[in-house]
Design a protein around this motif. Structure first.
Motif, PDB file in Angstrom:
ATOM      1  N   UNK A   1       0.849  -1.200   0.000  1.00 48.22           N
ATOM      2  CA  UNK A   1       0.000   0.000   0.000  1.00 48.22           C
ATOM      3  C   UNK A   1       0.888   1.255   0.000  1.00 48.22           C
ATOM      4  N   UNK A   2       1.504   1.597  -1.135  1.00 50.91           N
ATOM      5  CA  UNK A   2       2.465   2.701  -1.171  1.00 50.91           C
ATOM      6  C   UNK A   2       1.853   4.089  -0.997  1.00 50.91           C
ATOM      7  N   UNK A   3       0.538   4.209  -1.065  1.00 49.38           N
ATOM      8  CA  UNK A   3      -0.086   5.525  -0.989  1.00 49.38           C
ATOM      9  C   UNK A   3      -0.652   5.866   0.381  1.00 49.38           C
ATOM     10  N   UNK A   4      -0.223   5.178   1.427  1.00 47.16           N
ATOM     11  CA  UNK A   4      -0.690   5.491   2.770  1.00 47.16           C
ATOM     12  C   UNK A   4      -0.227   6.896   3.156  1.00 47.16           C
ATOM     13  N   UNK A   5      -1.028   7.565   3.967  1.00 46.07           N
ATOM     14  CA  UNK A   5      -0.694   8.927   4.391  1.00 46.07           C
ATOM     15  C   UNK A   5      -0.478   8.988   5.896  1.00 46.07           C
ATOM     16  N   UNK A   6       0.214  10.040   6.333  1.00 41.83           N
ATOM     17  CA  UNK A   6       0.452  10.310   7.753  1.00 41.83           C
ATOM     18  C   UNK A   6       1.055   9.111   8.484  1.00 41.83           C
ATOM     19  N   UNK A   7       2.070   8.499   7.910  1.00 44.08           N
ATOM     20  CA  UNK A   7       2.703   7.324   8.506  1.00 44.08           C
ATOM     21  C   UNK A   7       3.639   7.763   9.631  1.00 44.08           C
ATOM     22  N   UNK A   8       3.444   7.178  10.816  1.00 45.97           N
ATOM     23  CA  UNK A   8       4.349   7.413  11.938  1.00 45.97           C
ATOM     24  C   UNK A   8       4.747   6.079  12.552  1.00 45.97           C
ATOM     25  N   UNK A   9       5.943   6.045  13.123  1.00 46.86           N
ATOM     26  CA  UNK A   9       6.450   4.848  13.799  1.00 46.86           C
ATOM     27  C   UNK A   9       6.919   5.294  15.179  1.00 46.86           C
ATOM     28  N   UNK A  10       6.423   4.596  16.205  1.00 50.42           N
ATOM     29  CA  UNK A  10       6.746   4.991  17.570  1.00 50.42           C
ATOM     30  C   UNK A  10       6.991   3.774  18.438  1.00 50.42           C
ATOM     31  N   UNK A  11       8.136   3.764  19.108  1.00 51.89           N
ATOM     32  CA  UNK A  11       8.434   2.679  20.054  1.00 51.89           C
ATOM     33  C   UNK A  11       7.603   2.858  21.304  1.00 51.89           C
ATOM     34  N   UNK A  12       7.374   1.775  22.013  1.00 53.51           N
ATOM     35  CA  UNK A  12       6.613   1.828  23.257  1.00 53.51           C
ATOM     36  C   UNK A  12       7.299   2.773  24.233  1.00 53.51           C
TER      37      UNK A  12
END
Length: 84
Positions: free
Chosen positions: A63-74
């Motif tokens: 799904x290359x068109x996802x928006x507002x992608x964030x990655x957060x560790x616990x």
């Protein structure tokens, strides 16, 4: 109860949250490598993963068109919740 520095407590929780905006259902993301759980909150999907790098690569490839992608560790709060 386990004790230690805040960094040691956070390190004891082995998950990362990948969050992004999509109209898709959360179930569409259950099969990716490293996925622990998926949930939809409004227009966002939150994926809990034990392998953020591999999981994110798979999701973005599909799904290359996802928006507002964030990655957060616990964080510390999540660590305490899992320890109690």
């Amino acid at each position: 109860m386990k004790r230690g520095s805040s960094e040691a407590i956070k390190a004891s929780v082995n998950h990362t949250t990948i969050r992004f905006c999509t109209d898709l259902d959360a179930a569409a993301f259950d099969g990716f490598d490293g996925v622990v759980s998926c949930a939809k909150s409004g227009k966002y999907i939150e994926v809990q993963t034990s392998n953020a790098s591999q999981c994110l690569q798979g999701i973005l490839a599909a799904y290359p068109n996802l928006e507002d992608v964030t990655v957060e560790r616990a964080g510390l709060e999540e660590a305490f919740k899992q320890l109690s």
